[in-house]
Design a protein around this motif. Sequence first.
Motif, PDB file in Angstrom:
ATOM      1  N   GLY A  79     -23.399  13.374 -22.933  1.00  0.00           N
ATOM      2  CA  GLY A  79     -23.053  14.707 -23.398  1.00  0.00           C
ATOM      3  C   GLY A  79     -22.437  15.580 -22.329  1.00  0.00           C
ATOM      4  N   VAL A  80     -21.926  14.952 -21.269  1.00  0.00           N
ATOM      5  CA  VAL A  80     -21.317  15.678 -20.154  1.00  0.00           C
ATOM      6  C   VAL A  80     -19.802  15.738 -20.348  1.00  0.00           C
ATOM      7  CG1 VAL A  80     -20.944  15.730 -17.657  1.00  0.00           C
ATOM      8  CG2 VAL A  80     -23.154  14.994 -18.578  1.00  0.00           C
ATOM      9  N   VAL A  81     -19.238  16.925 -20.320  1.00  0.00           N
ATOM     10  CA  VAL A  81     -17.800  17.127 -20.485  1.00  0.00           C
ATOM     11  C   VAL A  81     -17.095  16.839 -19.163  1.00  0.00           C
ATOM     12  CG1 VAL A  81     -16.012  18.865 -20.920  1.00  0.00           C
ATOM     13  CG2 VAL A  81     -18.087  18.800 -22.327  1.00  0.00           C
ATOM     14  N   VAL A  82     -15.955  16.151 -19.229  1.00  0.00           N
ATOM     15  CA  VAL A  82     -15.135  15.868 -18.049  1.00  0.00           C
ATOM     16  C   VAL A  82     -13.772  16.524 -18.233  1.00  0.00           C
ATOM     17  CG1 VAL A  82     -14.048  14.079 -16.624  1.00  0.00           C
ATOM     18  CG2 VAL A  82     -16.311  13.679 -17.623  1.00  0.00           C
ATOM     19  N   THR A  83     -13.294  17.194 -17.198  1.00  0.00           N
ATOM     20  CA  THR A  83     -11.955  17.777 -17.226  1.00  0.00           C
ATOM     21  C   THR A  83     -11.139  17.229 -16.063  1.00  0.00           C
ATOM     22  OG1 THR A  83     -12.522  19.683 -15.823  1.00  0.00           O
ATOM     23  CG2 THR A  83     -12.861  19.916 -18.206  1.00  0.00           C
ATOM     24  N   ASN A  84      -9.815  17.331 -16.184  1.00  0.00           N
ATOM     25  CA  ASN A  84      -8.921  16.944 -15.086  1.00  0.00           C
ATOM     26  C   ASN A  84      -7.879  18.045 -14.909  1.00  0.00           C
ATOM     27  OD1 ASN A  84      -7.518  16.404 -17.462  1.00  0.00           O
ATOM     28  ND2 ASN A  84      -6.575  14.536 -16.701  1.00  0.00           N
ATOM     29  N   THR A  85      -6.825  17.754 -14.127  1.00  0.00           N
ATOM     30  CA  THR A  85      -5.841  18.817 -13.843  1.00  0.00           C
ATOM     31  C   THR A  85      -4.420  18.370 -14.195  1.00  0.00           C
ATOM     32  OG1 THR A  85      -5.592  18.091 -11.535  1.00  0.00           O
ATOM     33  CG2 THR A  85      -7.275  19.750 -11.991  1.00  0.00           C
ATOM     34  N   PRO A  86      -4.133  18.111 -15.461  1.00  0.00           N
ATOM     35  CA  PRO A  86      -2.780  17.701 -15.847  1.00  0.00           C
ATOM     36  C   PRO A  86      -1.814  18.878 -15.878  1.00  0.00           C
ATOM     37  CG  PRO A  86      -4.116  17.975 -17.797  1.00  0.00           C
ATOM     38  CD  PRO A  86      -5.032  18.214 -16.620  1.00  0.00           C
ATOM     39  N   GLY A  87      -0.536  18.555 -15.971  1.00  0.00           N
ATOM     40  CA  GLY A  87       0.475  19.599 -16.167  1.00  0.00           C
ATOM     41  C   GLY A  87       0.941  20.254 -14.890  1.00  0.00           C
ATOM     42  N   VAL A  88       0.008  20.774 -14.103  1.00  0.00           N
ATOM     43  CA  VAL A  88       0.394  21.573 -12.940  1.00  0.00           C
ATOM     44  C   VAL A  88       1.001  20.737 -11.819  1.00  0.00           C
ATOM     45  CG1 VAL A  88      -1.245  23.413 -13.392  1.00  0.00           C
ATOM     46  CG2 VAL A  88      -1.958  21.473 -11.998  1.00  0.00           C
ATOM     47  N   LEU A  89       0.848  19.410 -11.884  1.00  0.00           N
ATOM     48  CA  LEU A  89       1.398  18.563 -10.814  1.00  0.00           C
ATOM     49  C   LEU A  89       2.556  17.678 -11.272  1.00  0.00           C
ATOM     50  CD1 LEU A  89       0.053  15.760 -11.814  1.00  0.00           C
ATOM     51  CD2 LEU A  89      -1.826  16.396 -10.309  1.00  0.00           C
ATOM     52  N   ASP A  90       2.941  17.770 -12.545  1.00  0.00           N
ATOM     53  CA  ASP A  90       3.954  16.863 -13.083  1.00  0.00           C
ATOM     54  C   ASP A  90       5.262  16.916 -12.301  1.00  0.00           C
ATOM     55  OD1 ASP A  90       2.028  16.416 -14.984  1.00  0.00           O
ATOM     56  OD2 ASP A  90       3.094  17.433 -16.613  1.00  0.00           O
ATOM     57  N   ASP A  91       5.775  18.109 -12.077  1.00  0.00           N
ATOM     58  CA  ASP A  91       7.065  18.247 -11.405  1.00  0.00           C
ATOM     59  C   ASP A  91       7.002  17.775  -9.959  1.00  0.00           C
ATOM     60  OD1 ASP A  91       8.386  19.234 -13.633  1.00  0.00           O
ATOM     61  OD2 ASP A  91       7.901  21.309 -13.168  1.00  0.00           O
ATOM     62  N   GLU A  92       5.897  18.079  -9.285  1.00  0.00           N
ATOM     63  CA  GLU A  92       5.768  17.682  -7.878  1.00  0.00           C
ATOM     64  C   GLU A  92       5.777  16.166  -7.739  1.00  0.00           C
ATOM     65  OE1 GLU A  92       6.497  19.310  -4.865  1.00  0.00           O
ATOM     66  OE2 GLU A  92       4.949  20.739  -5.468  1.00  0.00           O
ATOM     67  N   VAL A  93       5.020  15.483  -8.589  1.00  0.00           N
ATOM     68  CA  VAL A  93       4.968  14.023  -8.527  1.00  0.00           C
ATOM     69  C   VAL A  93       6.316  13.419  -8.905  1.00  0.00           C
ATOM     70  CG1 VAL A  93       3.864  11.946  -9.436  1.00  0.00           C
ATOM     71  CG2 VAL A  93       2.487  13.977  -8.964  1.00  0.00           C
TER      72      VAL A  93
END
Length: 314
Positions: A79-93
């Motif tokens: 029941g533990v929610v996991v988040t990540n950080t998509p979107g904000v690094l797309d252009d840099e990568v």
Amino acid sequence: MLPSLMAKLQESFTVHCLWQQADPTGFLADIGPRIRGVTSSFAGPVPGGLLEQFPNLEIIASFGVGYDNVDAAAAAARGVVVTNTPGVLDDEVADLTLGLLLATLRRIPQADRFVRTGQWIEGAFPLSPSLRGRRVGIVGMGNIGRAIAQRLAGFDVEIAYHARSAKPDLTLPYHSSVVALAQASDVLIAIVPGGEETRHLIGAEVLKALGPDGVLINVARGSVVDEQALITALQSGTILAAGLDVYDDEPNVPRALIDMPNVVLLPHVGSASARTRDAMGQLVVDNLVGWFGQGSVLTPVPESEPLLGRGVTR
């Protein structure tokens, strides 16, 4: 953790740093039951076993778009929610990917060393391969894959892709297997998530299909490429060259890759600009603040979406 991220976390939370503890086991036994949220970078994995030390954990806010450092399935089962950080690094990568591709083909690091070591005085730098006329295959067509394709379009090269399924809104040629894509390409760019599903997705068969003029660029995860098969392919001339930002056992890069002149090596810096890492850190904080403030998050990973769909909130 980045100092800027630590400062933002400390504005809103009491922060405990596991890596600073002389006795991590004793620390976890003492503080574990009081921990409600965890944040983690790729260098700090959160395996399923570690979750047992946090019986009251509610959220893991992972720093990075790839989250194979977190056992998201085990977290969801608790029941533990996991988040990540998509979107904000797309252009840099995507920018870095094009830079690595050009550096590998035009041998830019080698040319730099040629000047610095005084070899230019003795004669001209050898002619390099070219991006002109090449067929580029992209393995993975998520947000970053699309950003890479958008940039490649400006170089007037043929572009095709492989993904789990064809994207109805794309007119680019689609190949149902990585081998088929490699056969139709002489540059292969890997930008898929890590994990068991993609482990050694690019191996000896794919590299053979890519061919002796082929170039592999890996900006995904080191596990996506069979590293030993790649070394063998480079040494034998099965492929021409490789540009790598990720490795199987970071930061330990095989000596065979380091010693090869037809390989460009980067230290996993796809998103590593101050601007982008700051944005990633802010998204980590926003997810934590949102969860503990409103019981909602901005960027849950797919494994956590059923939890939120069932109305799981703080």
